[in-house]
Scaffold this motif. Structure first.
Motif, short mmCIF file in Angstrom:
data_model
loop_
_atom_site.label_atom_id
_atom_site.label_comp_id
_atom_site.label_asym_id
_atom_site.label_seq_id
_atom_site.Cartn_x
_atom_site.Cartn_y
_atom_site.Cartn_z
N GLY A 279 41.55 36.16 39.55
CA GLY A 279 42.19 35.33 38.74
C GLY A 279 43.29 35.91 39.98
O GLY A 279 44.36 35.69 39.47
N LEU A 280 43.47 36.05 41.55
CA LEU A 280 44.76 36.11 42.26
C LEU A 280 46.04 34.75 41.62
O LEU A 280 47.12 35.76 42.59
CB LEU A 280 44.23 36.83 42.90
CG LEU A 280 44.91 37.44 44.20
CD1 LEU A 280 46.52 38.81 43.27
CD2 LEU A 280 45.59 37.92 45.48
N GLY A 281 45.61 33.75 41.71
CA GLY A 281 46.59 32.97 41.96
C GLY A 281 47.51 32.75 41.37
O GLY A 281 48.75 32.16 41.40
N THR A 282 47.71 33.76 40.11
CA THR A 282 48.62 33.33 38.93
C THR A 282 49.35 35.04 38.72
O THR A 282 48.56 35.66 38.88
CB THR A 282 47.80 33.23 37.42
OG1 THR A 282 46.58 34.13 37.13
CG2 THR A 282 47.18 31.63 37.38
N VAL A 283 50.52 34.57 38.16
CA VAL A 283 50.61 36.04 38.13
C VAL A 283 50.37 36.43 35.64
O VAL A 283 51.24 35.38 35.67
CB VAL A 283 52.50 35.79 37.86
CG1 VAL A 283 53.48 37.28 37.21
CG2 VAL A 283 52.60 35.64 39.47
N ALA A 284 50.45 37.40 35.94
CA ALA A 284 49.33 37.63 34.03
C ALA A 284 50.51 38.41 33.82
O ALA A 284 51.37 39.36 34.26
CB ALA A 284 48.39 38.16 34.04
N ALA A 285 50.78 37.79 32.34
CA ALA A 285 51.12 38.44 31.35
C ALA A 285 50.79 40.20 31.51
O ALA A 285 49.82 40.30 31.86
CB ALA A 285 51.93 38.04 30.39
N PRO A 286 51.82 41.02 31.07
CA PRO A 286 51.34 42.46 31.25
C PRO A 286 49.97 42.56 29.79
O PRO A 286 50.29 42.17 29.05
CB PRO A 286 52.60 43.43 30.61
CG PRO A 286 53.91 42.76 31.13
CD PRO A 286 53.41 41.04 30.77
N ALA A 287 49.27 43.42 30.31
CA ALA A 287 47.32 43.77 28.88
C ALA A 287 48.14 43.77 28.65
O ALA A 287 48.85 44.71 28.31
CB ALA A 287 45.99 44.03 30.06
N GLN A 288 46.97 43.56 27.07
CA GLN A 288 48.07 44.10 25.46
C GLN A 288 46.47 44.78 25.25
O GLN A 288 44.73 44.53 25.05
CB GLN A 288 48.71 42.73 24.52
CG GLN A 288 49.44 41.85 24.85
CD GLN A 288 50.98 43.79 24.83
OE1 GLN A 288 50.72 44.58 24.82
NE2 GLN A 288 51.40 42.95 25.97
N ASP A 289 46.86 45.63 24.68
CA ASP A 289 45.64 46.01 23.43
C ASP A 289 44.33 46.45 24.43
O ASP A 289 43.04 46.67 24.42
CB ASP A 289 44.99 45.06 22.57
CG ASP A 289 45.83 44.28 21.73
OD1 ASP A 289 46.50 45.33 20.80
OD2 ASP A 289 45.80 43.43 21.00
N GLY A 290 44.82 46.76 25.30
CA GLY A 290 43.69 48.24 26.01
C GLY A 290 43.16 47.31 27.44
O GLY A 290 41.64 47.95 27.72
N ALA A 291 43.47 45.84 27.20
CA ALA A 291 42.87 44.75 28.02
C ALA A 291 43.37 45.51 29.83
O ALA A 291 42.36 45.00 30.64
CB ALA A 291 43.28 43.38 28.35
N HIS A 292 44.18 47.04 29.55
CA HIS A 292 44.64 46.66 31.39
C HIS A 292 43.61 47.70 31.73
O HIS A 292 43.17 47.82 32.70
CB HIS A 292 45.67 47.42 30.80
CG HIS A 292 45.91 48.90 30.14
ND1 HIS A 292 46.05 48.78 29.47
CD2 HIS A 292 45.62 50.12 30.72
CE1 HIS A 292 46.30 50.45 28.83
NE2 HIS A 292 46.08 50.69 30.31
N LEU A 293 42.64 48.34 30.43
CA LEU A 293 41.45 49.23 31.24
C LEU A 293 40.71 49.20 31.70
O LEU A 293 39.80 49.05 33.19
CB LEU A 293 41.65 50.09 29.94
CG LEU A 293 42.73 50.62 29.08
CD1 LEU A 293 41.48 51.82 27.54
CD2 LEU A 293 42.58 51.64 29.86
N LYS A 294 40.30 47.69 31.18
CA LYS A 294 39.59 46.58 31.95
C LYS A 294 39.92 46.70 33.24
O LYS A 294 39.23 46.55 34.21
CB LYS A 294 38.66 45.35 31.13
CG LYS A 294 38.20 46.22 29.89
CD LYS A 294 38.16 45.18 28.61
CE LYS A 294 37.08 45.30 27.33
NZ LYS A 294 37.24 44.11 26.13
N GLN A 295 40.80 45.96 33.00
CA GLN A 295 40.88 45.51 34.86
C GLN A 295 41.50 46.40 35.91
O GLN A 295 41.47 46.45 37.35
CB GLN A 295 43.08 44.76 34.13
CG GLN A 295 42.49 43.78 33.52
CD GLN A 295 43.98 42.55 33.34
OE1 GLN A 295 45.20 42.89 33.99
NE2 GLN A 295 43.70 42.24 32.75
N CYS A 296 41.81 47.30 35.27
CA CYS A 296 41.55 49.02 36.13
C CYS A 296 40.29 49.38 36.28
O CYS A 296 39.95 49.50 37.80
CB CYS A 296 42.27 50.44 35.64
SG CYS A 296 44.28 50.15 35.08
N ASP A 297 38.99 49.13 35.74
CA ASP A 297 37.69 49.07 36.49
C ASP A 297 37.31 48.37 37.17
O ASP A 297 36.58 48.77 37.84
CB ASP A 297 36.76 49.22 34.80
CG ASP A 297 37.16 50.25 33.70
OD1 ASP A 297 37.69 51.46 34.82
OD2 ASP A 297 36.97 50.17 33.11
#
Length: 357
Positions: free
Chosen positions: A38-56
């Motif tokens: 999904g690099l082609g789109t600019v995502a909104a900041p991850a909420q509710d810990g979703a950023h942890l999965k994205q870091c992994d």
């Protein structure tokens, strides 16, 4: 020799794949690289810990992954930086034999070529730029607008102006990438040097912008803020650095007791080797021609070129094929009452030149 992971630009690697979303993490030249979706789109900041999965999902060192997990918004910023650096690399090398492509040919990352130096520089520049912009856009929780001394921050907030936070960006990036100042490895020191060239290129475009407010355009109130130049300008600076890159070797500095980079003396300088300047991109070995497929590039066969500007160099003396194609475009447009534009469709013949095999 494989570059140390700590200096591998947070595992930052640019691959010029056919898909616009092609960006990878793992700039060590050894790991199995995994695309970030999904690099082609600019995502909104991850909420509710979703950023942890994205870091992994990112190809980061263990320490960098821990920093990522503690910094909501960083995973998205790393992804945007990868996209930014990839597109700029492709643009700057669009007419070169090597066009920023590493697809299936990771051998280039293990070598000390000029192209590898550019990858390190444009990657660090993209990271620096994206982090500073993410702060001012409110996409990072631990940073906000630029707070440089001397700026009238109250007025800046009053008028809704938010400066790009380069101070935070460079500080965080230094911690994120780690330090190898005492390294005895020539490649590690060259990579570190090129990384800082990229950061310096972004800093050179960090300027104060002011806007006047008052009756009839008077400057009764002036709002100033720090703003980064468009990344295209940074890419142009780095391409000039690439064109004038310095070949270096290593020597031990007896006074400091550490390995240093040394380059041949420049014209007009004393007849002795000197340390490269802070703005020089440095490399250790001459690049291949990139004309034929190899472990470093797919070659130039089939590449589209400009007959006047690039076919001679790009096709490596093999010549080029000429094809004609019909291109449709809107023409003879007229504004119709009340609210639309009516155009006709025109077709013209276009010549396309491609390098022979």
């Amino acid at each position: 020799m494989r570059p140390p992971p700590a200096l591998a630009l947070a595992g930052f690697c640019l691959l010029a794949l056919p898909a616009a979303a092609a960006s990878y993490f793992g700039l060590t030249g050894r790991e199995v690289l995994t695309p970030f979706p999904g690099l082609g789109t600019v995502a909104a900041p991850a909420q509710d810990g979703a950023h942890l999965k994205q870091c992994d999902l990112l190809k980061l060192s263990r320490r960098q992954k821990q920093l990522c997990r503690r910094e909501p918004g960083l995973a998205e910023t790393l992804r945007d930086a990868a996209h930014l650096g990839l597109l700029e690399c492709q643009f700057q090398f669009r007419d070169e034999r090597w066009n920023c492509s590493l697809e299936g040919r990771m051998g280039l990352l293990k070598r000390g070529f000029k192209e590898t130096a550019f990858l390190y520089a444009v990657s660090s520049a993209a990271l620096t730029h994206a982090l500073a912009r993410a702060c001012s856009a409110g996409r990072m929780e631990r940073c906000t607008c630029d707070d440089s001394p001397g700026l009238e921050s109250r007025q800046a907030w009053q008028w809704g102006v938010c400066g790009d936070n380069l101070k935070y960006s460079t500080k965080f990036l230094s911690n994120f990438l780690g330090s190898k100042k005492g390294s005895k490895d020539l490649r590690a020191r060259a990579d570190a040097h090129n990384t800082h060239v990229g950061i310096k290129a972004v800093k050179s475009g960090h300027k104060t912008t002011c806007k006047c407010h008052g009756v009839s355009g008077s400057c009764a109130v002036r709002t100033c803020w720090k703003q980064l130049s468009p990344f295209r300008e940074t890419g142009q600076v780095l391409k000039l650095c690439y064109d004038s890159a310095i070949k270096v070797s290593s020597a031990t500095n007896e006074a400091l007791g550490r390995l240093e980079l040394w380059a041949p003396a420049r014209q007009g300088s004393p007849a002795q080797d000197l340390a490269p300047w802070s703005g020089d991109l440095v490399y250790m070995e001459d690049s291949p021609s990139f004309c034929r497929p190899s472990k470093f590039s797919p070659g130039t066969a089939g590449r589209v070129c400009s007959r006047e500007a690039s076919c001679s160099s790009l096709c490596c003396g093999r010549g080029y094929d000429t094809q004609s194609r019909l291109v449709a475009f809107s023409c003879r447009c007229q504004v119709q009452w009340c609210c639309y534009v009516e155009c006709q469709e025109c077709v013209e013949e276009e010549l396309v030149f491609t390098c022979k095999h």
